[in-house]
Design a protein around this motif. Structure first.
Motif, mmCIF file in Angstrom:
data_model
loop_
_atom_site.group_PDB
_atom_site.id
_atom_site.type_symbol
_atom_site.label_atom_id
_atom_site.label_comp_id
_atom_site.label_asym_id
_atom_site.label_seq_id
_atom_site.Cartn_x
_atom_site.Cartn_y
_atom_site.Cartn_z
ATOM 1 N N GLN A 6 0.837 -1.188 0.000
ATOM 2 C CA GLN A 6 0.000 0.000 0.000
ATOM 3 C C GLN A 6 0.874 1.241 0.000
ATOM 4 O O GLN A 6 1.830 1.328 0.768
ATOM 5 C CB GLN A 6 -0.857 0.008 1.268
ATOM 6 N N ALA A 7 0.543 2.205 -0.876
ATOM 7 C CA ALA A 7 1.279 3.471 -0.906
ATOM 8 C C ALA A 7 0.496 4.496 -1.709
ATOM 9 O O ALA A 7 -0.346 4.151 -2.538
ATOM 10 C CB ALA A 7 2.666 3.283 -1.517
ATOM 11 N N ARG A 8 0.793 5.730 -1.432
ATOM 12 C CA ARG A 8 0.249 6.854 -2.198
ATOM 13 C C ARG A 8 1.433 7.484 -2.917
ATOM 14 O O ARG A 8 2.382 7.941 -2.289
ATOM 15 C CB ARG A 8 -0.414 7.853 -1.244
ATOM 16 N N ASN A 9 1.382 7.525 -4.249
ATOM 17 C CA ASN A 9 2.516 8.006 -5.036
ATOM 18 C C ASN A 9 2.741 9.509 -4.937
ATOM 19 O O ASN A 9 3.875 9.964 -4.987
ATOM 20 C CB ASN A 9 2.365 7.618 -6.504
ATOM 21 N N GLY A 10 1.678 10.293 -4.833
ATOM 22 C CA GLY A 10 1.859 11.739 -4.825
ATOM 23 C C GLY A 10 0.608 12.479 -4.413
ATOM 24 O O GLY A 10 -0.429 11.882 -4.089
ATOM 25 N N LEU A 11 0.681 13.797 -4.456
ATOM 26 C CA LEU A 11 -0.378 14.688 -4.009
ATOM 27 C C LEU A 11 -1.720 14.413 -4.692
ATOM 28 O O LEU A 11 -2.760 14.403 -4.044
ATOM 29 C CB LEU A 11 0.050 16.148 -4.265
ATOM 30 N N GLN A 58 10.863 2.710 -7.823
ATOM 31 C CA GLN A 58 9.570 2.660 -8.502
ATOM 32 C C GLN A 58 9.497 1.444 -9.406
ATOM 33 O O GLN A 58 10.459 1.098 -10.079
ATOM 34 C CB GLN A 58 9.389 3.929 -9.338
ATOM 35 N N CYS A 59 8.335 0.820 -9.415
ATOM 36 C CA CYS A 59 8.044 -0.305 -10.302
ATOM 37 C C CYS A 59 6.879 0.116 -11.197
ATOM 38 O O CYS A 59 5.843 0.566 -10.704
ATOM 39 C CB CYS A 59 7.660 -1.537 -9.488
ATOM 40 N N LEU A 69 0.468 0.342 -14.257
ATOM 41 C CA LEU A 69 0.436 0.360 -12.790
ATOM 42 C C LEU A 69 1.796 0.858 -12.335
ATOM 43 O O LEU A 69 2.825 0.352 -12.779
ATOM 44 C CB LEU A 69 0.204 -1.042 -12.220
ATOM 45 N N LYS A 70 1.790 1.836 -11.436
ATOM 46 C CA LYS A 70 3.041 2.414 -10.971
ATOM 47 C C LYS A 70 2.961 2.545 -9.456
ATOM 48 O O LYS A 70 2.046 3.160 -8.935
ATOM 49 C CB LYS A 70 3.222 3.787 -11.605
ATOM 50 N N PHE A 71 3.915 1.935 -8.773
ATOM 51 C CA PHE A 71 3.956 2.099 -7.318
ATOM 52 C C PHE A 71 5.386 2.355 -6.882
ATOM 53 O O PHE A 71 6.336 1.926 -7.521
ATOM 54 C CB PHE A 71 3.314 0.930 -6.575
ATOM 55 N N ARG A 72 5.486 3.096 -5.779
ATOM 56 C CA ARG A 72 6.783 3.587 -5.318
ATOM 57 C C ARG A 72 7.067 3.151 -3.884
ATOM 58 O O ARG A 72 6.161 2.818 -3.139
ATOM 59 C CB ARG A 72 6.803 5.109 -5.390
ATOM 60 N N SER A 73 8.351 3.236 -3.535
ATOM 61 C CA SER A 73 8.776 2.853 -2.188
ATOM 62 C C SER A 73 8.509 3.947 -1.167
ATOM 63 O O SER A 73 8.549 3.698 0.026
ATOM 64 C CB SER A 73 10.272 2.526 -2.178
ATOM 65 N N GLN A 74 8.232 5.156 -1.633
ATOM 66 C CA GLN A 74 7.955 6.247 -0.708
ATOM 67 C C GLN A 74 6.474 6.585 -0.760
ATOM 68 O O GLN A 74 5.913 6.820 -1.831
ATOM 69 C CB GLN A 74 8.793 7.476 -1.048
ATOM 70 N N HIS A 75 5.876 6.596 0.402
ATOM 71 C CA HIS A 75 4.451 6.898 0.550
ATOM 72 C C HIS A 75 4.295 8.392 0.813
ATOM 73 O O HIS A 75 4.879 8.925 1.751
ATOM 74 C CB HIS A 75 3.881 6.082 1.711
ATOM 75 N N TYR A 76 3.510 9.068 -0.032
ATOM 76 C CA TYR A 76 3.252 10.493 0.133
ATOM 77 C C TYR A 76 2.303 10.683 1.311
ATOM 78 O O TYR A 76 1.196 10.160 1.319
ATOM 79 C CB TYR A 76 2.636 11.067 -1.146
#
Length: 187
Positions: A6-11, A58-59, A69-76
């Motif tokens: 689970q993550a939020r990529n950006g604003l 990022q994957c 589908l794009k998800f990142r290791s940093q959660h916004y």
């Protein structure tokens, strides 16, 4: 056994939950949800890049008939605030690669040629500006004008970042059974 990340990529994005199922990836972000069958995947790209919180990973998964589908290791979390989720990201990507490792028709790509070209361009511009600064300072050494010193300090600090990014090189294919650890974010 299903695995989730689970993550939020950006604003502008909603927090998304990705779930590995026996046949694909289910995702849900706010009111939107969907499913991507493993059979539909055409490519999987892993990249890293500099972010306000250090290095982010990022994957990006592309497929026929779906948005990537794009998800990142940093959660916004909020403006300027990110939460490091490398451990969960790395475990999720490794599990995904394990499920896809038998597929010879998927392009597994490490890095980004576009990012590499951008950093190469920045490096060339940087060298040009540094050369001009050196010439200006050498010209003004006789009058002991120190106005260019802050620019030189900034330029020296930027060298490692630009060089590291250029040295990584362009995108390359990788074996999903042996993914590049440097792009997974955790061991």
């Amino acid at each position: 056994m299903s695995m989730q990340y689970q993550a939020r990529n950006g604003l502008t994005d909603k927090e998304a939950r990705y779930t590995l199922t026996p046949t694909g990836i289910d995702w849900q972000a706010g009111e939107k949800s969907g499913s991507l069958a493993f059979d539909a995947i055409t490519s999987l790209r892993l990249i890293d890049y500099v972010s306000p919180n250090g290095t982010a990973y990022q994957c990006t998964i592309k497929s026929h008939g779906h948005k990537p589908l794009k998800f990142r290791s940093q959660h916004y979390v909020s403006l300027g605030a990110f939460e490091d989720r490398r451990t969960g990201y790395s475990a999720f990507v490794r599990a995904l690669l394990h499920r896809l490792e038998h597929r010879n028709d998927i392009r597994f790509i490490a890095g980004s040629t576009g990012l590499w070209i951008m950093w190469l361009s920045v490096g060339l511009i940087y060298l040009g500006v540094a050369l001009v600064l050196v010439l200006v300072i050498l010209e003004e050494v006789a009058s002991i004008n120190l106005s260019g010193i802050p620019a030189i300090i900034i330029a020296i600090v930027a060298v490692p970042l630009v060089w590291r990014s250029v040295r990584k090189g362009r995108a390359k294919r990788f074996d999903p059974r042996d993914p590049p650890a440097s792009l997974l974010g955790a061991a």
